[in-house]
Design a protein around this motif. Sequence first.
Motif, short mmCIF file in Angstrom:
data_model
loop_
_atom_site.label_atom_id
_atom_site.label_comp_id
_atom_site.label_asym_id
_atom_site.label_seq_id
_atom_site.Cartn_x
_atom_site.Cartn_y
_atom_site.Cartn_z
N GLN A 113 14.25 -8.20 -22.21
CA GLN A 113 14.43 -7.38 -21.01
C GLN A 113 13.20 -7.43 -20.11
OE1 GLN A 113 17.37 -5.92 -20.23
NE2 GLN A 113 18.05 -7.02 -22.07
N PRO A 114 13.39 -7.44 -18.79
CA PRO A 114 12.23 -7.39 -17.88
C PRO A 114 11.59 -6.01 -17.92
CG PRO A 114 14.25 -7.19 -16.63
CD PRO A 114 14.67 -7.48 -18.05
N PHE A 115 10.43 -5.92 -17.36
CA PHE A 115 9.76 -4.63 -17.22
C PHE A 115 10.39 -3.87 -16.04
CE2 PHE A 115 6.55 -7.07 -19.46
CZ PHE A 115 6.06 -6.15 -20.38
N THR A 116 10.42 -2.57 -16.15
CA THR A 116 10.76 -1.74 -15.01
C THR A 116 9.50 -0.98 -14.61
OG1 THR A 116 11.44 0.15 -16.38
CG2 THR A 116 13.13 -1.44 -15.77
N VAL A 117 9.21 -0.99 -13.34
CA VAL A 117 8.02 -0.32 -12.82
C VAL A 117 8.50 0.75 -11.85
CG1 VAL A 117 5.83 -0.60 -11.62
CG2 VAL A 117 6.72 -2.47 -13.04
N PHE A 130 0.84 -1.20 0.00
CA PHE A 130 0.00 0.00 0.00
C PHE A 130 0.88 1.25 0.00
CE2 PHE A 130 -2.72 -3.24 2.09
CZ PHE A 130 -3.72 -3.26 1.13
N GLY A 131 0.28 2.36 -0.42
CA GLY A 131 1.05 3.59 -0.51
C GLY A 131 2.14 3.52 -1.57
N ALA A 132 1.93 2.68 -2.57
CA ALA A 132 2.91 2.49 -3.64
C ALA A 132 2.25 2.81 -4.98
CB ALA A 132 3.44 1.06 -3.63
N GLY A 133 2.37 4.04 -5.41
CA GLY A 133 1.74 4.47 -6.65
C GLY A 133 2.67 4.28 -7.84
N VAL A 134 2.15 3.67 -8.88
CA VAL A 134 2.95 3.44 -10.09
C VAL A 134 2.89 4.68 -10.97
CG1 VAL A 134 3.17 2.07 -12.20
CG2 VAL A 134 2.65 0.95 -10.02
N VAL A 135 4.04 5.25 -11.29
CA VAL A 135 4.09 6.47 -12.10
C VAL A 135 4.68 6.23 -13.47
CG1 VAL A 135 4.16 7.97 -10.09
CG2 VAL A 135 6.30 7.12 -11.07
N GLY A 136 5.17 5.01 -13.73
CA GLY A 136 5.71 4.71 -15.05
C GLY A 136 6.03 3.24 -15.20
N VAL A 137 5.90 2.75 -16.44
CA VAL A 137 6.24 1.36 -16.76
C VAL A 137 7.03 1.37 -18.06
CG1 VAL A 137 5.38 -0.97 -17.23
CG2 VAL A 137 4.10 0.53 -15.69
N GLU A 162 11.27 4.54 -6.38
CA GLU A 162 12.09 3.35 -6.51
C GLU A 162 11.74 2.65 -7.81
OE1 GLU A 162 10.18 -0.25 -4.21
OE2 GLU A 162 10.13 1.52 -2.89
N ARG A 163 12.59 1.75 -8.23
CA ARG A 163 12.35 0.98 -9.44
C ARG A 163 12.35 -0.49 -9.11
NH1 ARG A 163 16.80 0.89 -14.16
NH2 ARG A 163 17.76 -0.56 -12.68
N MET A 164 11.31 -1.19 -9.54
CA MET A 164 11.28 -2.63 -9.36
C MET A 164 11.20 -3.29 -10.73
SD MET A 164 7.43 -3.73 -8.15
CE MET A 164 7.78 -5.44 -8.61
N LEU A 165 11.73 -4.51 -10.81
CA LEU A 165 11.71 -5.27 -12.05
C LEU A 165 10.62 -6.32 -11.99
CD1 LEU A 165 15.55 -5.84 -12.63
CD2 LEU A 165 14.10 -3.96 -13.42
N ALA A 166 10.02 -6.63 -13.14
CA ALA A 166 8.93 -7.59 -13.19
C ALA A 166 8.99 -8.38 -14.48
CB ALA A 166 7.58 -6.86 -13.10
N ARG A 167 8.55 -9.64 -14.40
CA ARG A 167 8.51 -10.48 -15.60
C ARG A 167 7.33 -10.12 -16.49
NH1 ARG A 167 7.64 -16.53 -14.06
NH2 ARG A 167 8.93 -16.02 -12.26
#
Length: 447
Positions: A127-131, A104-111, A140-145
């Motif tokens: 390449q994986p996705f960057t969120v 929670f409190g984690a808003g996605v501002v770009g993919v 912050e940046r997280m990676l996702a399949r």
Amino acid sequence: MADRLPVAVIGAGPVGLAAAAEVERRGLPAVVLEKGAEAGAAVREWGHVRLFSSWRDLVSPAAEKLLAAGGWTRPDEDAYPTGAEWAQEYLRPLAAALGERVRFGAGVVGVSRLGRGRVVDAGREEQPFTVRVRTSAGEERMLARAVVDASGTWGSPGPLGGDGLPALGESAAAGRVSYRIPDLADADVRARYAGRRTAVVGSGHSALTALVALAGLAEEAPGTRAVWVLRRGEVGDAFGGGDADQLAARGALGRRAQKAVRAGSVEVVTGFRTAEVRHEDGGAVLVDDGGRALDPVGEVVALTGFRPDLAPLSEIRLGLDATLEAPVALAPLIDPNVHSCGTVYPHGAAELSHPEPGFYLAGMKAYGRAPTFLALTGYEQVRSIAAALAGDHEGAARVELTLPETGVCQGSGLADADAGEEEAAGGCCGPAPQAVELTRPPLAVLE
């Protein structure tokens, strides 16, 4: 590396949480990113509105299995919850069952893709996705399949302007304009409308709900008046019925709104496409594109639909229909000029795919500007998407949804105490399902 990465699900609403449950059931890791502070944050904002679907059709099969393992019991299948009850009795326990997988409190501002902007082809699919996530601690940046965007459309209401753009002066009139069904049980909100003249702009169930609420307030607070502003040239089938509606009747809600109009509690203005909002001593004055001006109103409730926010997806290669902003293959199946929610064929990963492999829009956001969404349809979407991500393409293509023949929204959309004989007379929908909106109010706005 990609095999160890999670599936990123954007939004902890009904479809987002169902997506996480489906992904986990397939043995894949999932992370749900929710900008709000709790599960179903958007649903809670229209928590005072009762859904047209019963509990029977509001619980995801995968979610129910996950919840049942922890001792959860499904509410009475024949009861019609409010948005607040849906969130409290189902979404909150589901998020708790998913545990730390929901942030929670984690808003996605770009993919995007790791190291690859939208125009770069070389090695893109490897390449994986960057969120990009924004929290109280910063970005912050997280990676996702893979990414499943189920963030809905609640945050992007349609403007008051009849041409799809904000009317001149609409932004300046922000203090007088609301884009939500007013909760008149709230004392502060009630005081805002009591004894005042309010314009309700829109022709769908959300507008009817607002009109019925204001008509009820008028019985208790003298001077309360509602003006129903319709863009269409006549009321026509706005109360329900008619060839375009594909429903036998809209039931209690339409009948109560029609009664309020006949009693004079609601004034009707047709053929009015707002072009400007002027400020006068007596309040806000709506002016149409032909220069016609209405009498001043103290408040304006604009219920003119919703649209997807695509800005965070600017680096993703989307394949969207030019009209509805829905996936190209899905758009013909959900076109509101042709379909009601009961005639939308169940669909899944194939119809929801984009030129960007591994990226999906799901839930209300997948429908773009079409208001014909149904909860059960969303659950089928994410079941199919999860199967595709797990490599079960046969399962992804299989249809596992059968809508009840009698429809899925026999409730009135009204508070229980207000339904009475009108609900018993046949409900709101007759034989076909009616739209249930997930991350926006559940009473469809069909402009």
